[in-house]
Design a protein around this motif. Structure first.
Motif, PDB file in Angstrom:
ATOM      1  N   LEU A 183       0.853  -1.191   0.000  1.00 27.73           N
ATOM      2  CA  LEU A 183       0.000   0.000   0.000  1.00 27.73           C
ATOM      3  C   LEU A 183       0.888   1.239   0.000  1.00 27.73           C
ATOM      4  CD1 LEU A 183      -2.529  -1.057   2.798  1.00 27.73           C
ATOM      5  CD2 LEU A 183      -2.832  -1.284   0.319  1.00 27.73           C
ATOM      6  N   ALA A 184       0.582   2.199  -0.837  1.00 26.31           N
ATOM      7  CA  ALA A 184       1.336   3.446  -0.880  1.00 26.31           C
ATOM      8  C   ALA A 184       0.345   4.606  -0.938  1.00 26.31           C
ATOM      9  CB  ALA A 184       2.267   3.473  -2.087  1.00 26.31           C
ATOM     10  N   PHE A 185       0.431   5.510   0.040  1.00 31.87           N
ATOM     11  CA  PHE A 185      -0.473   6.653   0.046  1.00 31.87           C
ATOM     12  C   PHE A 185       0.117   7.784   0.868  1.00 31.87           C
ATOM     13  CE2 PHE A 185      -1.910   3.623   3.284  1.00 31.87           C
ATOM     14  CZ  PHE A 185      -2.012   4.392   4.436  1.00 31.87           C
ATOM     15  N   GLU A 186      -0.395   8.977   0.602  1.00 27.28           N
ATOM     16  CA  GLU A 186      -0.032  10.178   1.350  1.00 27.28           C
ATOM     17  C   GLU A 186      -1.324  10.883   1.742  1.00 27.28           C
ATOM     18  OE1 GLU A 186       2.664  12.580  -0.897  1.00 27.28           O
ATOM     19  OE2 GLU A 186       4.166  10.983  -1.094  1.00 27.28           O
ATOM     20  N   ASN A 187      -1.484  11.113   3.043  1.00 24.78           N
ATOM     21  CA  ASN A 187      -2.726  11.713   3.547  1.00 24.78           C
ATOM     22  C   ASN A 187      -2.479  13.063   4.205  1.00 24.78           C
ATOM     23  OD1 ASN A 187      -4.303   9.547   2.741  1.00 24.78           O
ATOM     24  ND2 ASN A 187      -4.165   8.499   4.707  1.00 24.78           N
ATOM     25  N   GLU A 188      -1.479  13.772   3.741  1.00 24.05           N
ATOM     26  CA  GLU A 188      -1.189  15.081   4.331  1.00 24.05           C
ATOM     27  C   GLU A 188      -2.396  16.008   4.187  1.00 24.05           C
ATOM     28  OE1 GLU A 188       2.034  18.587   3.480  1.00 24.05           O
ATOM     29  OE2 GLU A 188       2.784  16.532   3.655  1.00 24.05           O
ATOM     30  N   GLY A 189      -2.718  16.717   5.273  1.00 22.47           N
ATOM     31  CA  GLY A 189      -3.860  17.621   5.268  1.00 22.47           C
ATOM     32  C   GLY A 189      -5.184  16.941   5.533  1.00 22.47           C
ATOM     33  N   LYS A 190      -5.156  15.626   5.708  1.00 21.23           N
ATOM     34  CA  LYS A 190      -6.385  14.862   5.921  1.00 21.23           C
ATOM     35  C   LYS A 190      -6.619  14.573   7.408  1.00 21.23           C
ATOM     36  CE  LYS A 190      -7.319  14.522   1.508  1.00 21.23           C
ATOM     37  NZ  LYS A 190      -8.534  15.111   0.912  1.00 21.23           N
ATOM     38  N   ASN A 191      -7.706  13.867   7.685  1.00 20.99           N
ATOM     39  CA  ASN A 191      -8.173  13.618   9.048  1.00 20.99           C
ATOM     40  C   ASN A 191      -7.145  12.941   9.952  1.00 20.99           C
ATOM     41  OD1 ASN A 191     -10.487  13.010  11.099  1.00 20.99           O
ATOM     42  ND2 ASN A 191      -9.545  11.025  10.692  1.00 20.99           N
ATOM     43  N   ALA A 192      -7.159  13.332  11.206  1.00 21.83           N
ATOM     44  CA  ALA A 192      -6.373  12.653  12.237  1.00 21.83           C
ATOM     45  C   ALA A 192      -7.170  12.620  13.527  1.00 21.83           C
ATOM     46  CB  ALA A 192      -5.044  13.367  12.467  1.00 21.83           C
ATOM     47  N   PHE A 193      -6.921  11.596  14.332  1.00 26.71           N
ATOM     48  CA  PHE A 193      -7.453  11.501  15.687  1.00 26.71           C
ATOM     49  C   PHE A 193      -6.304  11.136  16.615  1.00 26.71           C
ATOM     50  CE2 PHE A 193     -11.624  10.130  13.636  1.00 26.71           C
ATOM     51  CZ  PHE A 193     -12.305  11.293  13.969  1.00 26.71           C
ATOM     52  N   SER A 194      -6.419  11.541  17.869  1.00 31.13           N
ATOM     53  CA  SER A 194      -5.447  11.118  18.883  1.00 31.13           C
ATOM     54  C   SER A 194      -6.155  11.014  20.223  1.00 31.13           C
ATOM     55  CB  SER A 194      -4.284  12.117  18.987  1.00 31.13           C
ATOM     56  OG  SER A 194      -4.726  13.347  19.540  1.00 31.13           O
ATOM     57  N   ALA A 195      -5.593  10.186  21.112  1.00 31.71           N
ATOM     58  CA  ALA A 195      -6.207  10.016  22.428  1.00 31.71           C
ATOM     59  C   ALA A 195      -5.320   9.153  23.316  1.00 31.71           C
ATOM     60  CB  ALA A 195      -7.583   9.357  22.312  1.00 31.71           C
ATOM     61  N   PRO A 196      -5.448   9.304  24.631  1.00 31.10           N
ATOM     62  CA  PRO A 196      -4.943   8.278  25.531  1.00 31.10           C
ATOM     63  C   PRO A 196      -5.850   7.053  25.391  1.00 31.10           C
ATOM     64  CG  PRO A 196      -5.391  10.346  26.691  1.00 31.10           C
ATOM     65  CD  PRO A 196      -6.032  10.435  25.360  1.00 31.10           C
ATOM     66  N   PHE A 197      -5.306   5.852  25.579  1.00 30.39           N
ATOM     67  CA  PHE A 197      -6.136   4.653  25.551  1.00 30.39           C
ATOM     68  C   PHE A 197      -5.779   3.755  26.713  1.00 30.39           C
ATOM     69  CE2 PHE A 197      -2.341   3.117  23.480  1.00 30.39           C
ATOM     70  CZ  PHE A 197      -2.267   1.774  23.812  1.00 30.39           C
ATOM     71  N   SER A 198      -6.748   2.954  27.130  1.00 30.34           N
ATOM     72  CA  SER A 198      -6.548   1.980  28.205  1.00 30.34           C
ATOM     73  C   SER A 198      -7.393   0.773  27.863  1.00 30.34           C
ATOM     74  CB  SER A 198      -6.974   2.577  29.544  1.00 30.34           C
ATOM     75  OG  SER A 198      -6.780   1.641  30.598  1.00 30.34           O
ATOM     76  N   TRP A 199      -6.726  -0.357  27.607  1.00 29.66           N
ATOM     77  CA  TRP A 199      -7.410  -1.593  27.203  1.00 29.66           C
ATOM     78  C   TRP A 199      -7.093  -2.707  28.180  1.00 29.66           C
ATOM     79  CZ3 TRP A 199      -5.675  -2.097  21.359  1.00 29.66           C
ATOM     80  CH2 TRP A 199      -6.234  -1.036  20.628  1.00 29.66           C
ATOM     81  N   ALA A 200      -8.024  -3.619  28.322  1.00 26.23           N
ATOM     82  CA  ALA A 200      -7.816  -4.781  29.175  1.00 26.23           C
ATOM     83  C   ALA A 200      -8.725  -5.919  28.726  1.00 26.23           C
ATOM     84  CB  ALA A 200      -8.079  -4.442  30.644  1.00 26.23           C
ATOM     85  N   ALA A 201      -8.327  -7.133  29.040  1.00 24.18           N
ATOM     86  CA  ALA A 201      -9.177  -8.296  28.767  1.00 24.18           C
ATOM     87  C   ALA A 201      -8.687  -9.439  29.639  1.00 24.18           C
ATOM     88  CB  ALA A 201      -9.146  -8.684  27.299  1.00 24.18           C
TER      89      ALA A 201
END
Length: 201
Positions: A183-201
């Motif tokens: 896969l080759a792509f460039e998404n500059e200027g496009k959507n981003a998300f960020s967050a702290p995360f905490s997972w368990a199982a």
């Protein structure tokens, strides 16, 4: 045996702004014909069974249809070269969904695993700007968006998302280059998300 990991994550896809896939629980289509996305997870602290996995980073690259809930995802996984064989096996189990937890819910949507590669991963997060470099395959930097009308300066947040965390900071990519798993792509200027995360199982 139980496991728990927590840290910070960010992602960048080719949706224009505030990705409808994530904010609709995968029930609304992406902005384009395919969703091309990369996610980086830095584990600040965590343990899988008796294996300590703190300080390691995992990357995920995916190509999906516009309506992600239809399945047929093509996905590849990057493992931090700093991980020992035991740590790589432990985190591989978590991020492949084999150990349950949030990634297990995505498992039925993955139609093709493109591979697992071990690479040097450099991850940086100052709370507003987030950067990752994965070998020669991924070079990504995103910045959380702060509305000029926001007197608090806290930035735009989307709540009630659920995965990979309940509340995500919305942003855009200032640098985005991916060439991995065919896969080759460039998404500059496009959507981003960020967050702290905490997972368990």
């Amino acid at each position: 045996m139980a496991w728990h990991i927590e840290g910070t994550y960010f992602e960048n896809c080719n949706c224009d702004m505030v990705c409808p896939c994530s904010t609709s629980g995968l029930s609304a289509p992406a902005d384009h014909d395919r969703c091309l996305v990369v996610l980086a997870f830095h584990v600040a602290s965590g343990q899988v069974d008796d294996v300590e996995v703190s300080g390691l980073t995992v990357g995920v690259v995916a190509d999906t249809p516009p309506l992600m809930s239809e399945g047929g995802w093509r996905m590849g996984l990057f493992m931090d070269e700093a991980a020992s064989p035991a740590q790589a096996e432990a985190l591989g189990g978590v991020f492949s969904g084999q150990r349950g937890g949030p990634m297990a819910g995505l498992g039925p949507l993955v139609g093709e695993m493109l591979g697992l590669e071990v690479a040097r991963i450099e991850y940086a997060d100052d709370g507003r700007s987030h950067r990752v470099r994965i070998g020669d395959a991924v070079d990504l930097e995103v910045e959380d968006f702060v509305s000029p009308l926001d007197a608090t300066g806290k930035g735009v947040r989307v709540s009630g998302v659920g995965f990979p965390a309940d509340t995500l900071a919305a942003g855009t990519a200032t640098r985005s280059r991916v060439n991995a798993f065919g896969l080759a792509f460039e998404n500059e200027g496009k959507n981003a998300f960020s967050a702290p995360f905490s997972w368990a199982a």
